[in-house]
Design an enzyme around this catalytic site. Structure first.
Site, PDB file in Angstrom:
ATOM      1  N   GLU A 251       0.842  -1.203   0.000  1.00 36.52           N
ATOM      2  CA  GLU A 251       0.000   0.000   0.000  1.00 36.52           C
ATOM      3  C   GLU A 251       0.876   1.251   0.000  1.00 36.52           C
ATOM      4  OE1 GLU A 251      -3.289   2.061   3.036  1.00 36.52           O
ATOM      5  OE2 GLU A 251      -2.073   0.347   3.669  1.00 36.52           O
TER       6      GLU A 251
ATOM      7  N   LYS B 176      -9.495   2.824  -2.806  1.00 39.76           N
ATOM      8  CA  LYS B 176      -9.941   2.239  -1.540  1.00 39.76           C
ATOM      9  C   LYS B 176     -11.309   2.794  -1.167  1.00 39.76           C
ATOM     10  CE  LYS B 176      -8.352   1.311   3.185  1.00 39.76           C
ATOM     11  NZ  LYS B 176      -7.289   1.577   4.190  1.00 39.76           N
TER      12      LYS B 176
ATOM     13  N   CYS C 159      -5.502  -2.923   2.653  1.00 41.78           N
ATOM     14  CA  CYS C 159      -5.310  -2.930   4.105  1.00 41.78           C
ATOM     15  C   CYS C 159      -6.590  -3.228   4.882  1.00 41.78           C
ATOM     16  CB  CYS C 159      -4.691  -1.604   4.536  1.00 41.78           C
ATOM     17  SG  CYS C 159      -4.026  -1.646   6.227  1.00 41.78           S
TER      18      CYS C 159
END
Length: 553
Positions: free
Chosen positions: A306, A372, A422
């Site tokens: 990430e 995300k 994540c």
């Protein structure tokens, strides 16, 4: 009514049946300690699922000692606080060591956050008390000159406990964007109940866990009752054994099948220190490091962590972008690179920054992008009214824009890849929804993380454990590329087949077989466990003990 083991130990009522005495503070301190002990059920403890079953059995027995819904809720809340404050203490590390928040304030924030999270097991315990007839029993015991009616665990109470517990955990994972970390089902990835994950997900595993624990206590209570009835002892014990046996047997069911050719993958772990990640020198070092790691040799898919490059693609140095494009074209390698995205306005300004992944496909000039969707509160977006709190920490880009809930897959040699970043892989329902609604469901899951925010703590192992649950729920392999750990390859059965040591610079090279088909959980998501729980809770309120008239002792 037969006297239960818990009632003989409790001593909450007098021999003449006068009002039940309040529980001592030791009762709640024991519940608190029991919750702290439950943290050991989770990673990195191996096979902690067995320990968790024992702990939940003690918790349920402890709940039967309470005198009504208030004391039951306090007991559940104490257990939850003990579990969560010891299980997510690493948030202190991110707030204080990396965020720069003063230690007393960071500690207070951790305690307050854990108290908030403890509300949900408190709700579960209070709800169980009503549905099991325990609350009504406590009210009767509180009336002077009434005969004592101690609460004995029953079938009704066991199913009420399972349903109330599952609803409480679902609420914790949903309200205010949710925080399902340490949901009880996660400890079962190596336990006897993991086979239920493919059917009902992590909350369904938690439901079965609570039911099994309650049945164990019901059997033990009947064993110590006088007169002892063998059927009352054997039936719940046999039911608990059958549930655990079913969980073990379900592991062997092949819900999905291999699809498309296997892929060779390389997962990169740069081990860039968090304190230098956003400095100019750190960005330049990351550009050099990841250019060398990416272009070292070919693979079907190469994945960085990430925000491996904490820049917008438009800000990439020309030499870096050209080196990656040339390498991809010449070696037939697909690349997934963590960076930041943004919307470019007509006047050339960058707005709506996102935590994104960009995919480079050999022979194509089209750049894949994934933004995300499920953001981290206070780290990636600021809840209303809490900007003052975020200003106390030195965390860059603390208010990002969200991507769409369902985004297209990244294609690697005809194999669709589902990307998440994540925090997103702790929300199994969202991953199941993507697989359910995608035009071409992915055969491989990819998670890229930067857990450097939490230092060398149990957060790394806990996150890997949750990723393993996603493979059990979906019947698909998952590959995880992280900055400092834990970079790993997980097969469709939840087994870690390769893993890099934390806080080392390196890579994993592996071959991954994509899968096709649906598990029941992909099809129904959390709807199954919620529907069953709500029906049983409604049944408990309508027909539970205490609503069918008084019984003779």
């Amino acid at each position: 009514m037969a006297e239960s083991i818990t009632s003989r130990l409790r001593g909450n009522t007098t021999a003449s049946g006068t009002a039940a005495s309040p529980l001592s503070r030791w009762h709640y301190l024991v519940a608190l300690a029991l919750g702290a002990l439950n943290t050991l059920s989770f990673a990195p403890t191996p096979h902690g699922g067995w320990l968790e079953i024992a702990i939940f059995a003690v918790l349920y027995a402890w709940l039967t000692r309470t005198t009504g819904w208030k004391s039951a809720a306090l007991t559940g809340g104490a257990f939850g606080f003990g579990n969560l404050v010891t299980g997510v203490w690493w948030l202190y590390v991110s707030m204080h060591h990396y965020g720069g928040m003063p230690a007393p304030l960071a500690g207070a924030a951790l305690v307050l956050f854990s108290l908030y999270l403890a509300l949900y097991p408190a709700i579960s315990a209070g709800l169980w008390s009503f549905c099991a007839g325990h609350a009504a029993n406590g009210a009767r015991n509180a009336r002077p000159l009434r005969a004592s009616r101690p609460f004995a665990p029953t079938w009704h109470g066991a199913f009420a406990f399972a349903s109330a517990w599952a609803i409480g955990e679902w609420l914790r994972g949903t309200v205010f964007t949710g925080f399902p970390w340490l949901a009880s089902g996660y400890a079962q990835v190596d336990g006897p109940l993991s086979g239920f994950a493919a059917i009902a997900g992590v909350y369904g595993v938690g439901w079965v866990l609570a039911l099994t624990a309650a049945l164990i206590v019901q059997s033990a209570s009947a064993w110590f009752a006088r007169p002892r009835r063998h059927a009352a002892v054997l039936l719940p014990a046999m039911a608990a054994i059958a549930v655990m046996g079913a969980g073990t047997a379900l592991k062997r069911v092949a819900w999905t099948l291999p699809g498309n050719a296997p892929l060779t993958v390389r997962l990169l772990q740069g081990n860039v220190k968090q304190e230098m990640k956003f400095d100019e020198a750190g960005v330049l070092a990351a550009l050099d490091l990841y250019e060398r790691m990416i272009t070292a040799h070919a693979a079907d898919l190469i994945v960085t962590p990430e925000t491996a490059i904490p820049l917008l693609p438009q800000q990439f140095p020309e030499s870096f972008a050209q080196a990656l494009r040339t390498f991809a074209d010449n070696t037939d390698s697909s690349l997934l690179i963590g960076a930041f995205g943004a919307t470019i306005t007509p006047d050339g300004r960058y707005t709506d920054e996102t935590n994104s992944f960009f995919g480079v496909t050999p022979g194509s000039r089209e750049l894949y992008r994934y933004d995300k969707h499920h953001l981290v509160p206070f780290g990636e977006f600021v809840p209303w009214g809490f900007h003052w709190f975020v200003r106390l920490m030195n965390i860059p880009l603390g208010d990002l824009a969200r991507g769409k809930p369902v985004q297209k897959a990244f294609m690697v040699h005809n194999q669709p890849i589902d990307v998440d970043v994540c925090y997103e892989d702790i929300f199994g329902e969202e991953i199941a929804r993507t697989l359910r609604e995608a035009a071409v469901p992915a055969g491989v899951l990819v998670n890229a993380s930067n857990l450097a925010w939490f230092g060398n703590t149990i957060a790394l192992d806990q996150h890997l454990q949750m990723a393993r649950m996603r493979t059990l729920e979906t019947g698909r392999p998952l590959i995880a590329a992280t900055n400092t750990g834990t970079t790993a390859v997980i097969d469709p059965h939840g087994r870690v087949t390769a893993r890099l040591a934390a806080f080392t610079t390196g890579q994993i090279e592996a071959t991954v077989q994509g899968m096709t088909g649906r598990t029941p959980y992909i099809t129904v998501g959390n709807n199954l466990v919620l529907a069953v729980s709500l029906v049983l809770i409604a049944f408990g309120f309508a027909f539970g003990p205490g609503r069918r008239g008084p019984r003779r002792n």
